[in-house]
Motif scaffolding. Structure first.
Motif, PDB file in Angstrom:
ATOM      1  N   ASP A   9      -2.407   0.692 -10.545  1.00 25.98           N
ATOM      2  CA  ASP A   9      -3.670   0.900 -11.256  1.00 25.98           C
ATOM      3  C   ASP A   9      -4.456   2.110 -10.758  1.00 25.98           C
ATOM      4  OD1 ASP A   9      -5.445   0.301 -13.271  1.00 25.98           O
ATOM      5  OD2 ASP A   9      -6.686  -0.973 -11.988  1.00 25.98           O
ATOM      6  N   ASP A  10      -3.732   3.209 -10.526  1.00 24.76           N
ATOM      7  CA  ASP A  10      -4.376   4.457 -10.133  1.00 24.76           C
ATOM      8  C   ASP A  10      -3.560   5.600 -10.733  1.00 24.76           C
ATOM      9  OD1 ASP A  10      -5.588   6.627  -9.016  1.00 24.76           O
ATOM     10  OD2 ASP A  10      -5.256   6.033  -6.926  1.00 24.76           O
ATOM     11  N   PRO A  11      -3.973   6.102 -11.905  1.00 26.02           N
ATOM     12  CA  PRO A  11      -3.194   7.141 -12.582  1.00 26.02           C
ATOM     13  C   PRO A  11      -2.910   8.365 -11.708  1.00 26.02           C
ATOM     14  CG  PRO A  11      -4.908   6.333 -14.029  1.00 26.02           C
ATOM     15  CD  PRO A  11      -5.152   5.717 -12.691  1.00 26.02           C
ATOM     16  N   GLY A  12      -3.758   8.640 -10.764  1.00 29.13           N
ATOM     17  CA  GLY A  12      -3.532   9.783  -9.878  1.00 29.13           C
ATOM     18  C   GLY A  12      -2.355   9.584  -8.937  1.00 29.13           C
ATOM     19  N   ARG A  13      -2.018   8.340  -8.655  1.00 33.10           N
ATOM     20  CA  ARG A  13      -0.932   8.055  -7.717  1.00 33.10           C
ATOM     21  C   ARG A  13       0.390   7.723  -8.407  1.00 33.10           C
ATOM     22  NH1 ARG A  13      -2.832   3.218  -4.609  1.00 33.10           N
ATOM     23  NH2 ARG A  13      -0.743   3.357  -3.716  1.00 33.10           N
ATOM     24  N   THR A  14       0.384   7.552  -9.712  1.00 31.64           N
ATOM     25  CA  THR A  14       1.592   7.079 -10.392  1.00 31.64           C
ATOM     26  C   THR A  14       2.295   8.140 -11.233  1.00 31.64           C
ATOM     27  OG1 THR A  14       0.269   6.247 -12.236  1.00 31.64           O
ATOM     28  CG2 THR A  14       0.785   4.688 -10.456  1.00 31.64           C
ATOM     29  N   SER A  15       1.923   9.399 -11.068  1.00 32.78           N
ATOM     30  CA  SER A  15       2.546  10.441 -11.900  1.00 32.78           C
ATOM     31  C   SER A  15       4.046  10.564 -11.629  1.00 32.78           C
ATOM     32  CB  SER A  15       1.850  11.778 -11.690  1.00 32.78           C
ATOM     33  OG  SER A  15       1.967  12.181 -10.341  1.00 32.78           O
ATOM     34  N   SER A  16       4.483  10.317 -10.400  1.00 27.57           N
ATOM     35  CA  SER A  16       5.922  10.412 -10.122  1.00 27.57           C
ATOM     36  C   SER A  16       6.683   9.307 -10.845  1.00 27.57           C
ATOM     37  CB  SER A  16       6.195  10.349  -8.620  1.00 27.57           C
ATOM     38  OG  SER A  16       5.905   9.069  -8.104  1.00 27.57           O
ATOM     39  N   LEU A  17       6.062   8.133 -10.984  1.00 25.64           N
ATOM     40  CA  LEU A  17       6.725   7.049 -11.708  1.00 25.64           C
ATOM     41  C   LEU A  17       6.843   7.386 -13.188  1.00 25.64           C
ATOM     42  CD1 LEU A  17       5.078   3.910 -10.053  1.00 25.64           C
ATOM     43  CD2 LEU A  17       7.218   5.044  -9.456  1.00 25.64           C
ATOM     44  N   GLU A  18       5.804   8.013 -13.722  1.00 20.56           N
ATOM     45  CA  GLU A  18       5.844   8.431 -15.127  1.00 20.56           C
ATOM     46  C   GLU A  18       6.941   9.475 -15.342  1.00 20.56           C
ATOM     47  OE1 GLU A  18       2.769  10.194 -18.430  1.00 20.56           O
ATOM     48  OE2 GLU A  18       1.959   9.151 -16.679  1.00 20.56           O
TER      49      GLU A  18
ATOM     50  N   LEU B 123      10.022  -1.620 -15.848  1.00 19.86           N
ATOM     51  CA  LEU B 123       9.718  -1.782 -14.419  1.00 19.86           C
ATOM     52  C   LEU B 123       8.726  -0.729 -13.938  1.00 19.86           C
ATOM     53  CD1 LEU B 123      13.285  -2.597 -13.065  1.00 19.86           C
ATOM     54  CD2 LEU B 123      11.360  -4.184 -13.329  1.00 19.86           C
ATOM     55  N   LEU B 124       8.899   0.499 -14.408  1.00 19.05           N
ATOM     56  CA  LEU B 124       7.983   1.572 -14.009  1.00 19.05           C
ATOM     57  C   LEU B 124       6.585   1.339 -14.564  1.00 19.05           C
ATOM     58  CD1 LEU B 124      10.469   4.523 -14.426  1.00 19.05           C
ATOM     59  CD2 LEU B 124       9.441   3.771 -12.268  1.00 19.05           C
ATOM     60  N   LEU B 125       6.502   0.875 -15.811  1.00 20.45           N
ATOM     61  CA  LEU B 125       5.189   0.563 -16.383  1.00 20.45           C
ATOM     62  C   LEU B 125       4.501  -0.567 -15.617  1.00 20.45           C
ATOM     63  CD1 LEU B 125       5.893   0.855 -20.208  1.00 20.45           C
ATOM     64  CD2 LEU B 125       4.312   2.254 -18.862  1.00 20.45           C
ATOM     65  N   LEU B 126       5.279  -1.576 -15.239  1.00 26.80           N
ATOM     66  CA  LEU B 126       4.709  -2.664 -14.435  1.00 26.80           C
ATOM     67  C   LEU B 126       4.202  -2.139 -13.086  1.00 26.80           C
ATOM     68  CD1 LEU B 126       7.185  -5.616 -15.094  1.00 26.80           C
ATOM     69  CD2 LEU B 126       4.756  -5.511 -15.696  1.00 26.80           C
TER      70      LEU B 126
ATOM     71  N   GLY C 276       0.765  -1.236   0.000  1.00 24.16           N
ATOM     72  CA  GLY C 276       0.000   0.000   0.000  1.00 24.16           C
ATOM     73  C   GLY C 276       0.796   1.286   0.000  1.00 24.16           C
ATOM     74  N   ALA C 277       2.104   1.214  -0.150  1.00 27.03           N
ATOM     75  CA  ALA C 277       2.895   2.446  -0.187  1.00 27.03           C
ATOM     76  C   ALA C 277       2.524   3.254  -1.424  1.00 27.03           C
ATOM     77  CB  ALA C 277       4.379   2.118  -0.217  1.00 27.03           C
ATOM     78  N   ASP C 278       2.489   4.564  -1.273  1.00 25.72           N
ATOM     79  CA  ASP C 278       2.246   5.423  -2.432  1.00 25.72           C
ATOM     80  C   ASP C 278       3.484   5.407  -3.321  1.00 25.72           C
ATOM     81  OD1 ASP C 278      -0.330   6.295  -2.008  1.00 25.72           O
ATOM     82  OD2 ASP C 278       0.289   7.954  -0.714  1.00 25.72           O
ATOM     83  N   PRO C 279       3.301   5.198  -4.630  1.00 24.59           N
ATOM     84  CA  PRO C 279       4.452   5.249  -5.535  1.00 24.59           C
ATOM     85  C   PRO C 279       5.110   6.623  -5.453  1.00 24.59           C
ATOM     86  CG  PRO C 279       2.503   4.416  -6.650  1.00 24.59           C
ATOM     87  CD  PRO C 279       2.057   4.918  -5.314  1.00 24.59           C
ATOM     88  N   SER C 280       6.412   6.637  -5.270  1.00 27.19           N
ATOM     89  CA  SER C 280       7.114   7.911  -5.103  1.00 27.19           C
ATOM     90  C   SER C 280       8.459   7.871  -5.814  1.00 27.19           C
ATOM     91  CB  SER C 280       7.312   8.201  -3.610  1.00 27.19           C
ATOM     92  OG  SER C 280       8.224   7.267  -3.055  1.00 27.19           O
TER      93      SER C 280
END
Length: 185
Positions: A139-148, A130-133, A58-62
């Motif tokens: 599966d939450d575009p709002g939380r994955t902007s830092s990975l992008e 790895l980032l795409l995976l 459950g960690a937020d992607p950062s």
């Protein structure tokens, strides 16, 4: 925790590298030295698993997860070359073999730089995968902007490196006159 693990993996890389080369050349046990050197990818596997578990819990992607992906990508793209380069220097030091040096001039240097750049492309591709995976997994575009953003950083870095490598083709350095006479190139 992820940042600490990245640091531990980096330190572990150099410790395993030193242990492998010392075993290979000082203890004169080349097979054991190679076995130690082959343990290095396990460090990246541990980092990958811990990063995935962190996201699963459950960690937020950062930025930490992005940095881990770039670190793994860099290791895949450039790790072998780094080990080979240091092995060549150790062989020079302990066996008297000539120091491995990249070509310095002309087309040979441009080809060398292109090969090194391909390592950066491989690293960016691995990191992006790895980032795409990770983005798919969260599966939450709002939380994955830092990975992008880290994916863009990987490709921007590979692009800059590509321009530098291309400069060796467009503006090749010529050998000095006396070296030209000696080598005939």
């Amino acid at each position: 925790m992820i940042v600490a693990l990245i640091i531990i993996c980096e330190v572990g890389f150099w410790v395993l590298l030193a242990a492998g080369l010392a075993t290979r050349y000082l203890l004169r046990m080349p097979r054991l030295g190679i076995a130690i050197l082959l343990c290095e990818p396990l460090l990246e596997l541990v980092l990958l698993v811990v990063t995935a578990l962190d996201l699963k819990n459950g960690a937020d992607p950062s930025w930490k997860h992005g940095l881990a992906a770039l670190y793994i990508g860099y290791t895949v793209g450039h790790g072998h070359r780094t080990v080979k380069w240091l092995d060549g220097h150790a062989a020079h030091r302990f066996k008297g073999i000539p120091v491995p040096r990249p070509p310095r001039y002309g087309k040979a240097r441009a080809l060398h730089e292109a090969r090194v750049w391909l390592g950066s492309v491989v690293g960016a591709a691995v990191a992006s995968g790895l980032l795409l995976l990770a983005m798919w997994y969260v599966d939450d575009p709002g939380r994955t902007s830092s990975l992008e953003a880290w994916m863009h950083t990987a490709w921007r870095t590979a692009g800059i490196h590509g321009l530098i490598a291309l400069s060796y083709t467009l503006f090749p350095k010529k050998a000095p006159a006396r070296e030209h006479e000696r080598t005939g190139v």
